[in-house]
Design an enzyme around this catalytic site. Structure first.
Site, PDB file in Angstrom:
ATOM      1  N   SER A 230       0.821  -1.216   0.000  1.00  0.00           N
ATOM      2  CA  SER A 230       0.000   0.000   0.000  1.00  0.00           C
ATOM      3  C   SER A 230       0.852   1.263   0.000  1.00  0.00           C
ATOM      4  O   SER A 230       0.369   2.337   0.374  1.00  0.00           O
ATOM      5  CB  SER A 230      -1.004  -0.003   1.157  1.00  0.00           C
ATOM      6  OG  SER A 230      -0.386  -0.382   2.347  1.00  0.00           O
TER       7      SER A 230
ATOM      8  N   THR B 199       0.905   1.728   4.479  1.00  0.00           N
ATOM      9  CA  THR B 199       0.859   3.173   4.193  1.00  0.00           C
ATOM     10  C   THR B 199       1.530   3.871   5.359  1.00  0.00           C
ATOM     11  O   THR B 199       1.199   3.612   6.506  1.00  0.00           O
ATOM     12  CB  THR B 199      -0.604   3.662   4.121  1.00  0.00           C
ATOM     13  OG1 THR B 199      -1.147   3.243   2.895  1.00  0.00           O
ATOM     14  CG2 THR B 199      -0.691   5.184   4.207  1.00  0.00           C
TER      15      THR B 199
ATOM     16  N   THR C 131       1.579   6.911   0.154  1.00  0.00           N
ATOM     17  CA  THR C 131       0.692   5.752  -0.018  1.00  0.00           C
ATOM     18  C   THR C 131       0.421   5.474  -1.493  1.00  0.00           C
ATOM     19  O   THR C 131       0.576   6.370  -2.333  1.00  0.00           O
ATOM     20  CB  THR C 131      -0.667   6.028   0.681  1.00  0.00           C
ATOM     21  OG1 THR C 131      -1.454   4.841   0.672  1.00  0.00           O
ATOM     22  CG2 THR C 131      -1.461   7.125  -0.014  1.00  0.00           C
TER      23      THR C 131
ATOM     24  N   ARG D  71      -8.956   8.470  -8.229  1.00  0.00           N
ATOM     25  CA  ARG D  71      -9.329   8.641  -6.811  1.00  0.00           C
ATOM     26  C   ARG D  71      -8.099   9.071  -5.990  1.00  0.00           C
ATOM     27  O   ARG D  71      -7.017   8.536  -6.111  1.00  0.00           O
ATOM     28  CB  ARG D  71      -9.883   7.326  -6.274  1.00  0.00           C
ATOM     29  CG  ARG D  71     -10.271   7.360  -4.796  1.00  0.00           C
ATOM     30  CD  ARG D  71      -9.167   6.874  -3.886  1.00  0.00           C
ATOM     31  NE  ARG D  71      -9.587   6.830  -2.481  1.00  0.00           N
ATOM     32  CZ  ARG D  71      -8.755   6.690  -1.467  1.00  0.00           C
ATOM     33  NH1 ARG D  71      -7.468   6.588  -1.669  1.00  0.00           N
ATOM     34  NH2 ARG D  71      -9.192   6.652  -0.228  1.00  0.00           N
ATOM     35  N   VAL D  72      -8.303  10.054  -5.149  1.00  0.00           N
ATOM     36  CA  VAL D  72      -7.255  10.476  -4.219  1.00  0.00           C
ATOM     37  C   VAL D  72      -7.830  10.414  -2.812  1.00  0.00           C
ATOM     38  O   VAL D  72      -8.982  10.804  -2.588  1.00  0.00           O
ATOM     39  CB  VAL D  72      -6.776  11.913  -4.533  1.00  0.00           C
ATOM     40  CG1 VAL D  72      -5.804  12.418  -3.473  1.00  0.00           C
ATOM     41  CG2 VAL D  72      -6.124  11.971  -5.909  1.00  0.00           C
ATOM     42  N   GLY D  73      -7.046   9.920  -1.881  1.00  0.00           N
ATOM     43  CA  GLY D  73      -7.513   9.823  -0.496  1.00  0.00           C
ATOM     44  C   GLY D  73      -6.999  10.970   0.350  1.00  0.00           C
ATOM     45  O   GLY D  73      -6.735  12.076  -0.139  1.00  0.00           O
ATOM     46  N   ASP D  74      -6.850  10.690   1.614  1.00  0.00           N
ATOM     47  CA  ASP D  74      -6.436  11.727   2.570  1.00  0.00           C
ATOM     48  C   ASP D  74      -4.937  11.982   2.594  1.00  0.00           C
ATOM     49  O   ASP D  74      -4.489  13.065   2.964  1.00  0.00           O
ATOM     50  CB  ASP D  74      -6.856  11.299   3.981  1.00  0.00           C
ATOM     51  CG  ASP D  74      -6.183   9.975   4.377  1.00  0.00           C
ATOM     52  OD1 ASP D  74      -6.222   9.032   3.557  1.00  0.00           O
ATOM     53  OD2 ASP D  74      -5.607   9.891   5.468  1.00  0.00           O
TER      54      ASP D  74
ATOM     55  N   THR E   8      -4.081   6.961   8.745  1.00  0.00           N
ATOM     56  CA  THR E   8      -4.067   5.860   7.791  1.00  0.00           C
ATOM     57  C   THR E   8      -5.448   5.221   7.811  1.00  0.00           C
ATOM     58  O   THR E   8      -6.224   5.435   8.743  1.00  0.00           O
ATOM     59  CB  THR E   8      -2.977   4.830   8.140  1.00  0.00           C
ATOM     60  OG1 THR E   8      -2.980   3.784   7.157  1.00  0.00           O
ATOM     61  CG2 THR E   8      -3.189   4.214   9.505  1.00  0.00           C
ATOM     62  N   GLY E   9      -5.747   4.462   6.765  1.00  0.00           N
ATOM     63  CA  GLY E   9      -7.067   3.842   6.700  1.00  0.00           C
ATOM     64  C   GLY E   9      -7.904   4.474   5.600  1.00  0.00           C
ATOM     65  O   GLY E   9      -7.363   5.076   4.665  1.00  0.00           O
TER      66      GLY E   9
ATOM     67  N   GLY F 179      -9.370   6.838   3.568  1.00  0.00           N
ATOM     68  CA  GLY F 179      -9.111   8.264   3.447  1.00  0.00           C
ATOM     69  C   GLY F 179     -10.355   9.117   3.352  1.00  0.00           C
ATOM     70  O   GLY F 179     -10.379  10.262   3.832  1.00  0.00           O
TER      71      GLY F 179
HETATM   72  N1  ASP Z   1      -5.339   6.600   3.749  1.00  0.00           N
HETATM   73  C1  ASP Z   1      -4.982   6.024   2.490  1.00  0.00           C
HETATM   74  C2  ASP Z   1      -5.997   6.413   1.449  1.00  0.00           C
HETATM   75  O1  ASP Z   1      -7.175   6.473   1.734  1.00  0.00           O
HETATM   76  C3  ASP Z   1      -4.889   4.552   2.496  1.00  0.00           C
HETATM   77  C4  ASP Z   1      -4.264   3.907   3.652  1.00  0.00           C
HETATM   78  O2  ASP Z   1      -3.882   4.483   4.650  1.00  0.00           O
HETATM   79  O3  ASP Z   1      -4.139   2.724   3.553  1.00  0.00           O
HETATM   80  O4  ASP Z   1      -5.615   6.592   0.335  1.00  0.00           O
END
Ligand code: ASP
Length: 334
Positions: free
Chosen positions: A91, A193, A211, A221-224, A244-245, A247
């Site tokens: 990841s 990540t 990440t 797609r873009v996360g946090d 993490t997790g 986003g």
């Molecule tokens: N936070 C990251 C995202 O949503 C992914 C992750 O932490 O695993 O892109």
């Protein structure tokens, strides 16, 4: 007077000790003999590194830089590069799981002690996106570059293009394609990540986050992780936080910014992480069973906190010369 003797004497004579935190490793006491007032001068714990998940090598790399007098900024950048180059981590960086079309796209950001920030979003073919984010911060008047523009910028700065999709990740993606269920996948139990925060010998704080995002995400797609205040926030006066997790959930609650602001209002890093998780899980009707979010935080004194929705979130902490993987406390205790 030596601290231990002083403490003994203080308790024997009943002098009040003010604001002595249990996480302090040292304090210089100033005693006014006339008034017998004790004013501890708080000495923050440093150097210190904290990073999401089981990332001992990354943290060790960062810690060595700090122990040799390097800056927190160099430490977090170099620490994150370790995970980006680790092909086994699926990841982050090379070997990250691709989007649904089979493209590995990376997101990263970095923030220094002066409040500067740089980020790259959705970058293909470049492994060390954390260093590209630093170049955006230091060498451009901008804070974010995306996709092809970010890739071109990286190449112009001497980064080499390479295929980030390893055979192992390709195999997993091909297996996923058989059903191609579109459900953002976050592995609740195990991850790589990396969000990292460090305090250097001067007491300055920097942070970084890198990440490959959600496995099999929609293209684009873009996360946090690369978004300031989402996956990372640092305020050198107060502290820093990283996430993490899933986003989307972090972004909707501006998690890392929230944690730093809660610390500014007097919460400990632990209390602030718990409240930030609370903002996600306590929404009426929120079904948080199938996703994970985990936070880490540090304040200016070197107190740390971590909290997640579910069990299995862990973090590596380098403090007082030791680098340990620690299981985070969590919300969903059945
Ligand atoms: N936070 C990251 C995202 O949503 C992914 C992750 O932490 O695993 O892109």
């Amino acid at each position: 007077m030596k601290r231990r003797n002083f403490l003994k004497k203080a308790s024997a004579t009943g002098f009040g000790l003010v604001a002595v935190s249990s996480t302090l490793i040292s304090c210089d006491e100033v005693i006014s003999s006339e008034k017998k007032i004790v004013t501890p001068i708080l000495q923050p714990v440093r150097p210190l590194v904290i990073a999401t998940w089981n990332t001992p090598l990354a943290v060790e790399t960062a810690a060595k830089i700090l122990q040799n007098g390097g800056s927190a900024l160099d430490a977090v950048e170099q620490g994150c590069r370790v995970e980006e180059a680790n092909e086994k981590g699926q990841s982050v960086g090379k070997g990250g799981l691709p989007d649904r079309d089979g493209n590995v796209t990376l997101d990263a950001c970095i923030m220094d002690d002066k409040g500067n920030y740089g980020a790259v979003l959705g970058v293909k073919n470049i492994m060390h996106v954390i260093s590209v984010a630093r170049k955006v911060m230091e060498d451009t008047p901008h804070v974010m570059l995306v996709a092809e523009g970010a890739e071109q910028f990286a190449v112009s700065k001497g980064f080499k293009r390479e295929n980030l999709l390893t055979a192992a990740s390709k195999k997993k993606w091909e297996k996923w394609k058989v059903k191609a269920a579109y459900k953002p996948i976050i592995n609740i139990e195990n991850h790589d990540t990396i969000g990292m925060l460090a305090i250097d010998a001067k007491g300055n704080i920097s942070g970084a986050c890198t990440t490959s995002g959600l496995a099999y995400k929609l293209a684009g797609r873009v996360g946090d992780s690369p978004i300031i205040g989402g996956g990372l926030f640092v305020d050198n006066e107060i502290g820093g936080a990283s996430a993490t997790g899933l986003g989307e959930e972090v972004l909707k609650t501006v998690g890392s910014f929230l944690i730093v602001e809660l610390m500014r209002q007097g919460k400990s890093p632990q209390e602030a992480c718990e409240e930030a998780i609370g903002r996600i899980v306590n929404k009426p009707g929120k079904d948080f069973k199938n996703f994970q979010v985990g936070y880490i935080a540090v304040n200016k004194q070197g107190e740390t906190g971590a909290y997640s929705i579910h069990e299995w979130f862990s973090y590596n902490l380098f403090k007082e010369g030791e680098n340990k993987n620690i299981k985070s406390d969590y919300f969903n205790k059945k």
